[in-house]
Design a protein around this motif. Structure first.
Motif, PDB file in Angstrom:
ATOM      1  N   HIS A   1       8.242   5.864   0.851  1.00  0.00           N
ATOM      2  CA  HIS A   1       7.752   5.684   2.211  1.00  0.00           C
ATOM      3  C   HIS A   1       6.485   4.841   2.270  1.00  0.00           C
ATOM      4  O   HIS A   1       6.004   4.494   3.356  1.00  0.00           O
ATOM      5  N   ALA A   2       5.922   4.488   1.120  1.00  0.00           N
ATOM      6  CA  ALA A   2       4.878   3.453   1.091  1.00  0.00           C
ATOM      7  C   ALA A   2       5.643   2.132   1.089  1.00  0.00           C
ATOM      8  O   ALA A   2       6.148   1.697   0.066  1.00  0.00           O
ATOM      9  N   LEU A   3       5.765   1.522   2.255  1.00  0.00           N
ATOM     10  CA  LEU A   3       6.814   0.519   2.419  1.00  0.00           C
ATOM     11  C   LEU A   3       6.628  -0.733   1.571  1.00  0.00           C
ATOM     12  O   LEU A   3       7.581  -1.459   1.326  1.00  0.00           O
ATOM     13  N   GLU A   4       5.384  -0.978   1.091  1.00  0.00           N
ATOM     14  CA  GLU A   4       5.234  -2.110   0.172  1.00  0.00           C
ATOM     15  C   GLU A   4       5.949  -1.824  -1.144  1.00  0.00           C
ATOM     16  O   GLU A   4       6.269  -2.746  -1.896  1.00  0.00           O
ATOM     17  N   GLN A   5       6.202  -0.524  -1.418  1.00  0.00           N
ATOM     18  CA  GLN A   5       6.933  -0.158  -2.637  1.00  0.00           C
ATOM     19  C   GLN A   5       8.449  -0.267  -2.428  1.00  0.00           C
ATOM     20  O   GLN A   5       9.216  -0.072  -3.371  1.00  0.00           O
ATOM     21  N   ALA A   6       8.855  -0.537  -1.204  1.00  0.00           N
ATOM     22  CA  ALA A   6      10.284  -0.702  -0.903  1.00  0.00           C
ATOM     23  C   ALA A   6      10.603  -2.187  -0.727  1.00  0.00           C
ATOM     24  O   ALA A   6      11.352  -2.593   0.151  1.00  0.00           O
ATOM     25  N   THR A   7       9.971  -3.009  -1.577  1.00  0.00           N
ATOM     26  CA  THR A   7      10.157  -4.464  -1.514  1.00  0.00           C
ATOM     27  C   THR A   7      10.355  -5.026  -2.911  1.00  0.00           C
ATOM     28  O   THR A   7       9.975  -4.404  -3.907  1.00  0.00           O
ATOM     29  N   ASN A   8      10.917  -6.219  -2.968  1.00  0.00           N
ATOM     30  CA  ASN A   8      10.955  -7.016  -4.195  1.00  0.00           C
ATOM     31  C   ASN A   8      10.006  -8.190  -3.998  1.00  0.00           C
ATOM     32  O   ASN A   8      10.315  -9.116  -3.253  1.00  0.00           O
ATOM     33  N   TYR A   9       8.844  -8.115  -4.601  1.00  0.00           N
ATOM     34  CA  TYR A   9       7.793  -9.123  -4.430  1.00  0.00           C
ATOM     35  C   TYR A   9       7.563  -9.396  -2.945  1.00  0.00           C
ATOM     36  O   TYR A   9       7.537 -10.533  -2.485  1.00  0.00           O
ATOM     37  N   GLY A  10       7.472  -8.320  -2.172  1.00  0.00           N
ATOM     38  CA  GLY A  10       7.158  -8.430  -0.752  1.00  0.00           C
ATOM     39  C   GLY A  10       8.350  -8.514   0.169  1.00  0.00           C
ATOM     40  O   GLY A  10       8.207  -8.406   1.384  1.00  0.00           O
ATOM     41  N   ALA A  11       9.548  -8.707  -0.368  1.00  0.00           N
ATOM     42  CA  ALA A  11      10.734  -8.854   0.475  1.00  0.00           C
ATOM     43  C   ALA A  11      11.459  -7.516   0.615  1.00  0.00           C
ATOM     44  O   ALA A  11      11.908  -6.938  -0.371  1.00  0.00           O
ATOM     45  N   ALA A  12      11.562  -7.033   1.850  1.00  0.00           N
ATOM     46  CA  ALA A  12      12.312  -5.803   2.118  1.00  0.00           C
ATOM     47  C   ALA A  12      13.771  -6.179   2.417  1.00  0.00           C
ATOM     48  O   ALA A  12      14.045  -7.316   2.796  1.00  0.00           O
TER      49      ALA A  12
ATOM     50  N   GLY B   1      14.123  -3.486  -0.612  1.00  0.00           N
ATOM     51  CA  GLY B   1      14.197  -3.663  -2.051  1.00  0.00           C
ATOM     52  C   GLY B   1      13.405  -2.585  -2.740  1.00  0.00           C
ATOM     53  O   GLY B   1      13.145  -1.522  -2.174  1.00  0.00           O
ATOM     54  N   GLY B   2      13.009  -2.887  -3.959  1.00  0.00           N
ATOM     55  CA  GLY B   2      12.107  -2.021  -4.694  1.00  0.00           C
ATOM     56  C   GLY B   2      12.624  -0.624  -4.907  1.00  0.00           C
ATOM     57  O   GLY B   2      13.770  -0.404  -5.287  1.00  0.00           O
ATOM     58  N   MET B   3      11.723   0.323  -4.612  1.00  0.00           N
ATOM     59  CA  MET B   3      11.977   1.735  -4.893  1.00  0.00           C
ATOM     60  C   MET B   3      12.833   2.320  -3.771  1.00  0.00           C
ATOM     61  O   MET B   3      12.357   3.048  -2.908  1.00  0.00           O
ATOM     62  N   MET B   4      14.098   1.942  -3.791  1.00  0.00           N
ATOM     63  CA  MET B   4      15.013   2.317  -2.724  1.00  0.00           C
ATOM     64  C   MET B   4      16.407   2.456  -3.306  1.00  0.00           C
ATOM     65  O   MET B   4      16.795   1.709  -4.201  1.00  0.00           O
ATOM     66  N   THR B   5      17.160   3.411  -2.763  1.00  0.00           N
ATOM     67  CA  THR B   5      18.537   3.587  -3.178  1.00  0.00           C
ATOM     68  C   THR B   5      19.277   4.235  -2.016  1.00  0.00           C
ATOM     69  O   THR B   5      18.759   4.257  -0.898  1.00  0.00           O
ATOM     70  N   VAL B   6      20.481   4.722  -2.243  1.00  0.00           N
ATOM     71  CA  VAL B   6      21.160   5.490  -1.197  1.00  0.00           C
ATOM     72  C   VAL B   6      21.724   6.771  -1.792  1.00  0.00           C
ATOM     73  O   VAL B   6      21.979   6.864  -2.989  1.00  0.00           O
TER      74      VAL B   6
END
Ligand SMILES: [Cu+2]
Length: 429
Positions: free
Chosen positions: A399-410, A412-417
């Motif tokens: 939920h720290a949304l910068e962590q849900a990105t790939n080099y800033g692109a959402a 991505g990152g720490m996300m799954t389903v």
């Protein structure tokens, strides 16, 4: 995402998921060695040989990153370190071989009577009294050291470098250690109420990467950790959408661990047990992680059952899990919001908008805007519905949304389903 309306959120979720439906990815290759859920190394004598070595991982935006990690010595480089599964109370032996250009080591927080080459594990100092390692290390390029310990209480632990920790941990020297209760492999801890469904066991090892540090190490240049900024955020060494791919996906040869939770709804008769998810934070900041659509029950913290002195149940339901650096949390999770599968018993009527108000993208995707993705409906004739069999997908992410990105692109990152199949299982239609 907290401030978005539920409807909008579901639309975003579905839009993100339908474009990258994992079943579509899955069917593109042979499923021979691929699987879901926890993959771990076991050994009858609980003796493991790990090699600290280097290699490369890929990120969804096409980057290739130089890493250090602990590989099973019988296999090639992988990231994160291979997951080890052992039994509580028994002796474990880990032989570390070091192929890196500097000394390295392993600390085993939470384990008992840890020894290195037969001596008590303890911090090491140089002749000037400066700390050189938190534990006896293996020398650069070809050293080795043998650690032994008695596996601690049942639960989940990190194992990680104890040498030049800030740099080596950033480089990837960490892995997960799962300690099982003796005689109860399908329980998280010694309590009967920690039982989980057979095969529904997941590890979420959370970490981050600053590619500048990795490039500097690869080029043998000075490393400045004080100005380090993480750009990639991983679950089990992968970033979204790679997190959705199965274990041992051939297109991710050095990142063998998937992170897709795949369950069926709770049913007292046919599916009474929850799944378990083992969260570990191998990074430097908090990771506030949550799945959409359901709480999780936290039953273990740092390898200890949440229970009072008289055995009182101190577990708790939580929506957002704050996993702190170095911390582990073991949770149980089941899916009870299943009424949507049967419109006649649905307690929350969802008005499906007119077709002209629905999101229709090209000829590939279709989304009903229903709060319930679980019904496989007829779609307009020029559309393809990627919903395989009436399953639900819910995003789970930091939920720290910068962590849900790939080099800033959402996204991505720490996300799954989390994927929830219909009660009777997934029968493609
Ligand atoms: Cu969210």
């Amino acid at each position: 995402m907290k401030r978005l309306s539920v409807q909008r959120l579901l639309a975003l979720t579905a839009a993100a998921v339908l474009v990258i439906t994992p079943s579509v990815i899955w069917t593109q290759t042979s499923a021979a060695a691929m699987s879901e859920g926890l993959l771990c190394d076991t050994d009858a004598n609980q003796t493991f040989s790990l090699t600290a070595t280097d290699g490369y991982v890929s990120t969804p935006d096409g980057n290739s990153i130089y890493m250090w990690s602990y590989a099973n010595s019988k296999r090639g480089f992988q990231f994160p370190g291979t997951t080890l599964c052992v039994e509580s109370g028994r002796q474990v032996t880990v032989v570390l071989h070091n192929k890196l250009p500097e000394a390295t080591s392993i600390v085993f927080p939470g384990q008992k009577a840890v020894k290195a080459n037969g001596n008590p594990a303890q911090p090491q100092f140089d002749s000037g009294g400066s700390l050189t390692s938190l534990v006896q290390s293996a020398a650069a390029t070809d050293g080795s050291v043998t650690y032994t310990f008695t596996a601690g209480s049942p639960g989940t632990y990190l194992y990680e470098t104890g040498t030049d920790v800030d740099k080596q941990q950033q480089m990837g020297l960490y892995g997960a250690l799962v300690v099982r209760p003796a005689g109860h492999a399908n329980q998280v801890n010694d309590r009967g109420d920690s039982a989980f469904a057979n095969g529904k066991e997941y590890v979420y090892l959370l970490s981050e990467i600053d590619p500048d540090v990795h490039l500097a190490v690869e080029r043998n240049q000075p490393v400045n950790l004080n100005s380090s900024v993480a750009r990639y955020f991983m679950i089990n060494g992968r970033s979204m959408p790679d997190t959705l791919a199965p274990n041992n996906a051939p297109w991710l040869p050095t990142q063998p661990y998937g992170a897709l939770v795949h369950i069926k709804p709770y049913d007292a008769a046919t599916n009474p047990l929850p799944a378990t998810i083992r969260y570990l934070n191998a990074g430097s900041v908090n990771y506030p992680f949550h799945p959409h659509g359901s709480d999780e029950r936290v039953i273990n913290r740092d390898g200890h059952a949440l229970a009072g002195p008289e055995g009182q149940d101190l577990s708790y339901q939580k929506y957002d899990l704050d996993v702190g650096p170095g911390q582990t949390l073991d949770v149980l999770m089941d899916w009870r919001d299943v009424e949507g599968w049967n419109a006649t018993t649905n307690p929350i009527p969802t008005q499906i908008p007119a077709i002209t108000d629905q999101l229709l993208v090209g000829s590939d995707t279709w989304f009903s805007e229903s709060g319930y993705l679980g019904t496989k409906n007829a779609v307009p004739s020029n559309m393809t519905q990627n919903n395989e069999c009436g399953e639900y997908y819910h995003i789970a992410h930091s939920h720290a949304l910068e962590q849900a990105t790939n080099y800033g692109a959402a996204f991505g990152g720490m996300m799954t389903v989390f994927r929830i199949d219909p009660p009777a299982g997934c029968v493609s239609q």
